[in-house]
Structure formats: C-alpha cells, structure tokens
Design a protein around this motif. Structure first.
Motif, PDB file in Angstrom:
ATOM      1  N   GLU A  59     -37.059  -6.022 -58.736  1.00  0.00           N
ATOM      2  CA  GLU A  59     -36.549  -4.749 -59.252  1.00  0.00           C
ATOM      3  C   GLU A  59     -36.105  -4.885 -60.702  1.00  0.00           C
ATOM      4  O   GLU A  59     -36.470  -4.069 -61.549  1.00  0.00           O
ATOM      5  N   ARG A  60     -35.317  -5.909 -61.006  1.00  0.00           N
ATOM      6  CA  ARG A  60     -34.865  -6.116 -62.394  1.00  0.00           C
ATOM      7  C   ARG A  60     -36.042  -6.311 -63.341  1.00  0.00           C
ATOM      8  O   ARG A  60     -36.057  -5.788 -64.453  1.00  0.00           O
ATOM      9  N   THR A  61     -37.033  -7.046 -62.888  1.00  0.00           N
ATOM     10  CA  THR A  61     -38.187  -7.326 -63.737  1.00  0.00           C
ATOM     11  C   THR A  61     -38.992  -6.055 -63.995  1.00  0.00           C
ATOM     12  O   THR A  61     -39.368  -5.775 -65.141  1.00  0.00           O
ATOM     13  N   PHE A  62     -39.242  -5.255 -62.965  1.00  0.00           N
ATOM     14  CA  PHE A  62     -39.998  -4.016 -63.154  1.00  0.00           C
ATOM     15  C   PHE A  62     -39.213  -3.016 -64.001  1.00  0.00           C
ATOM     16  O   PHE A  62     -39.797  -2.300 -64.821  1.00  0.00           O
ATOM     17  N   ARG A  63     -37.903  -2.978 -63.835  1.00  0.00           N
ATOM     18  CA  ARG A  63     -37.079  -2.103 -64.692  1.00  0.00           C
ATOM     19  C   ARG A  63     -37.173  -2.551 -66.156  1.00  0.00           C
ATOM     20  O   ARG A  63     -37.190  -1.719 -67.059  1.00  0.00           O
ATOM     21  N   ILE A  77     -44.988   2.381 -60.254  1.00  0.00           N
ATOM     22  CA  ILE A  77     -45.344   2.286 -58.836  1.00  0.00           C
ATOM     23  C   ILE A  77     -44.859   0.959 -58.249  1.00  0.00           C
ATOM     24  O   ILE A  77     -44.450   0.902 -57.090  1.00  0.00           O
ATOM     25  N   ALA A  78     -44.871  -0.096 -59.052  1.00  0.00           N
ATOM     26  CA  ALA A  78     -44.363  -1.387 -58.570  1.00  0.00           C
ATOM     27  C   ALA A  78     -42.874  -1.289 -58.260  1.00  0.00           C
ATOM     28  O   ALA A  78     -42.404  -1.800 -57.236  1.00  0.00           O
ATOM     29  N   LEU A  79     -42.127  -0.612 -59.126  1.00  0.00           N
ATOM     30  CA  LEU A  79     -40.697  -0.426 -58.874  1.00  0.00           C
ATOM     31  C   LEU A  79     -40.490   0.453 -57.648  1.00  0.00           C
ATOM     32  O   LEU A  79     -39.623   0.165 -56.808  1.00  0.00           O
ATOM     33  N   LEU A  83     -38.395  -0.705 -54.338  1.00  0.00           N
ATOM     34  CA  LEU A  83     -37.256   0.048 -53.814  1.00  0.00           C
ATOM     35  C   LEU A  83     -37.514   0.471 -52.362  1.00  0.00           C
ATOM     36  O   LEU A  83     -36.605   0.419 -51.528  1.00  0.00           O
ATOM     37  N   GLU A  84     -38.737   0.858 -52.058  1.00  0.00           N
ATOM     38  CA  GLU A  84     -39.076   1.236 -50.684  1.00  0.00           C
ATOM     39  C   GLU A  84     -38.912   0.058 -49.729  1.00  0.00           C
ATOM     40  O   GLU A  84     -38.426   0.243 -48.608  1.00  0.00           O
TER      41      GLU A  84
END
Length: 108
Positions: A59-63, A77-79, A83-84
């Motif tokens: 999550e941190r990386t995609f953000r 979409i990766a984030l 999250l899902e």
C-alpha cells in the motif's frame, strides 16, 4: 564486485518470475532507498510486496507511485486491489473508479 541498479532490478525480476517475491523485495529494498523516485523500481517492489502478502508495504509503495505520478492508472488499480485484500472495500472503490476513468471505463 558490486551490482549496478539495472543488474539488481533484473535479479529481483528473475526472483519474481521464479515465484519468490519475498527475496525479490529484499533485493529491491536497498536500492529503492537510494532511488526513491524510480517508478520502475517502486512498481516491481510493490508487486513483490503484494504477492508476498506484505500488504501494508505494498500500500505504501503504490501510494508513493501515485504521489509521483497521479495519472498512473496501473498504480491506482494496484492500490485498489491491495486495499481490497485488506477488506477496505470502500476506500478501494475510490482508486478503482480513478482507474476506470483513466482506462476508458474498465473497472478491472
């Protein structure tokens, strides 16, 4: 002999292809510290975290990728998927909608 960034990236990608995302992440973490704005490094690192169920790190990386490039539809979409997997569906829907708008209407 010390590897350069390109060689390290390729070695990490090889570990991903061999089904070892944990070792891929360990390989990438030190070079991402030195190149925190490299989207290609961050993308592979995020994928490694995601596939090894290190979801907070993913999550941190995609953000971070979205912070660097707000219109990177892949990062959205990766984030959303990250999250899902954490059962944060309402929060994920925002990123899924952003992906949909940027990709021409597809929700996946």
């Amino acid at each position: 002999m010390e590897e350069n960034t390109y060689e390290t990236f390729n070695r990490a990608r090889m570990f991903m292809e061999l089904g070892d995302p944990i070792y891929a992440a360990r390989t990438l973490e030190p070079i991402v510290e030195h190149e925190p704005d490299s989207r290609s490094l961050l993308e592979l690192l995020g994928r490694a975290y995601f596939h090894s169920a290190q979801l907070n790190k993913a999550e941190r990386t995609f953000r971070r990728i979205i912070e660097l490039d707000p219109v990177d539809n892949w990062a959205h979409i990766a984030l959303a998927r990250t999250l899902e997997r954490q059962s944060r569906h309402e929060e994920a829907s925002t990123y899924r909608r952003m992906y949909s708008v940027m990709s021409g209407g597809s929700l996946d």
